[in-house]
Design an enzyme around this catalytic site. Structure first.
Site, short mmCIF file in Angstrom:
data_model
loop_
_atom_site.label_atom_id
_atom_site.label_comp_id
_atom_site.label_asym_id
_atom_site.label_seq_id
_atom_site.Cartn_x
_atom_site.Cartn_y
_atom_site.Cartn_z
N ILE A 1 -26.19 115.30 20.07
CA ILE A 1 -27.50 115.42 19.46
C ILE A 1 -27.66 116.77 18.79
CG2 ILE A 1 -28.56 116.25 21.60
CD1 ILE A 1 -31.06 114.61 20.88
N VAL B 1 -26.20 117.82 25.69
CA VAL B 1 -25.21 118.10 24.64
C VAL B 1 -24.69 116.81 24.03
CG1 VAL B 1 -23.02 119.27 24.12
CG2 VAL B 1 -24.57 120.24 25.81
N GLU B 2 -24.94 115.69 24.68
CA GLU B 2 -24.45 114.41 24.17
C GLU B 2 -25.60 113.63 23.51
OE1 GLU B 2 -21.36 112.47 26.60
OE2 GLU B 2 -21.60 114.14 28.00
N MET B 3 -26.21 112.69 24.22
CA MET B 3 -27.26 111.89 23.60
C MET B 3 -28.65 112.48 23.80
SD MET B 3 -25.73 108.09 24.52
CE MET B 3 -26.96 107.17 23.59
#
Length: 317
Positions: A66, A108-110
């Site tokens: 993201i 840090v991902e979705m």
């Protein structure tokens, strides 16, 4: 001379069993897997880092999360992941359910938030009825993850190699069969064994030589299982990855440092087996690895790109 087809029971590598899963829940999970509304800013889906067009992985060194954040590690394939003994490179998830839950909330991902995600899904024209038909309590975090897991359980890719293990001597070419014999004779099956040709054990990266000293630029992700347990014996230890569909999932290794199968095989020979593999051996093994490319069930792909989702990840920078 090419050896005859082996009996599957005598091999360290085993053929894939038929996939068992709930079809209706998997169909719902397919839509959710490709739905970007599960991410904080509605730009990323599970398929952004696990593209069906890239062997269930992604064509970049590390994931892009993201707001364009660069992740620390190469995304492993989701195909056949149900047959791994743990999930993630460091084994921090015991099963597919724990694995599916992690990236959604990871900042840090979705970067998602279930208090936002659930209302988003409830506003969809089709999801309320689809969930209600399968789950008495409708759209919830638990039910969303359950459906995604059921879909991931369907992502099993039998290949010609499975036909060979099951007794069809004509399923592989003589070159591929020779490659399989080389794969075994040099010691690759010490780690890459079982149903997933991997995914059955942990192993240190750099058994015979110090890979990280030679590569340099150590990162936290290089610590592997140590990040989970804090035990010194787990420093640089990782789950052995599956080799199924490996020809589709470049770049390779947890750090995404290798662009080709040939360089990866050569490197693993040195650091994991203490062997300087010949060019002929590398070529032979690579031929075999291509035979591990399987067929994804047609039902696994979305019927069409959705406004809120899609199979292809955003372009790499």
């Amino acid at each position: 001379m090419v050896e005859p087809t082996p009996a599957a029971s005598s091999e360290l590598v085993k053929p894939l069993p038929p996939a068992d899963f709930d079809v209706a829940r998997a169909e719902l999970g397919k839509q959710l897997f490709h739905d970007t509304r599960l991410s904080g800013d509605a730009t990323l889906s599970c398929a952004s880092c696990h593209s069906l067009d890239h062997g269930g992985a992604e064509p970049r060194v590390t994931s892009i999360g993201i707001n364009g954040q660069i992740g620390p590690i190469n995304s492993p394939t989701v195909l056949n992941a149900r047959h791994n003994f743990v999930q993630f490179w460091d084994g921090r998830a015991a099963d597919l359910l724990e694995q599916a839950a992690g990236p959604v909330l990871n900042p840090v991902e979705m970067g998602g938030d279930w208090s936002v995600i659930v209302p988003r899904l409830q506003q969809d024209a089709d999801y309320p009825a689809a969930f209600a038909a399968l789950y008495p309590d409708g759209i919830t975090q638990a039910n969303t993850l359950d459906a995604i897991v059921e879909y991931e359980k369907s992502l099993v890719t039998p290949s010609r190699f499975d036909d060979y293990l099951n007794g069809d001597a004509t399923a592989l070419s003589p070159v591929e069969i020779e490659g399989y014999q080389t794969f075994k004779s040099v010691g690759c099956t010490t780690c890459h064994q079982g149903i997933n040709v991997g995914g059955t054990q942990y192993q240190r990266m750099g058994v015979y030589h110090d890979y990280f000293a030679d590569r340099g630029n150590l990162t936290d992700a290089d610590l592997g299982r140590f990040n989970v347990t804090g035990e010194e014996q787990h420093r640089h230890v990782f789950k052995v990855p599956t080799l199924r569909n490996i020809a589709l999932t470049a770049p390779y290794l947890h750090d995404g440092s290798q662009d080709s199968l040939a360089s990866t095989v050569q490197l693993m020979g040195k650091y994991q087996l203490d062997r300087e593999l010949t060019d002929a051996q590398v070529t032979s093994i690579v031929a075999f690895l291509h035979a591990l490319t399987g067929e994804l069930p047609a039902s696994a792909r979305p019927a069409q790109a959705m406004d809120a989702g899609g199979d292809n990840p955003p372009a790499a920078p």
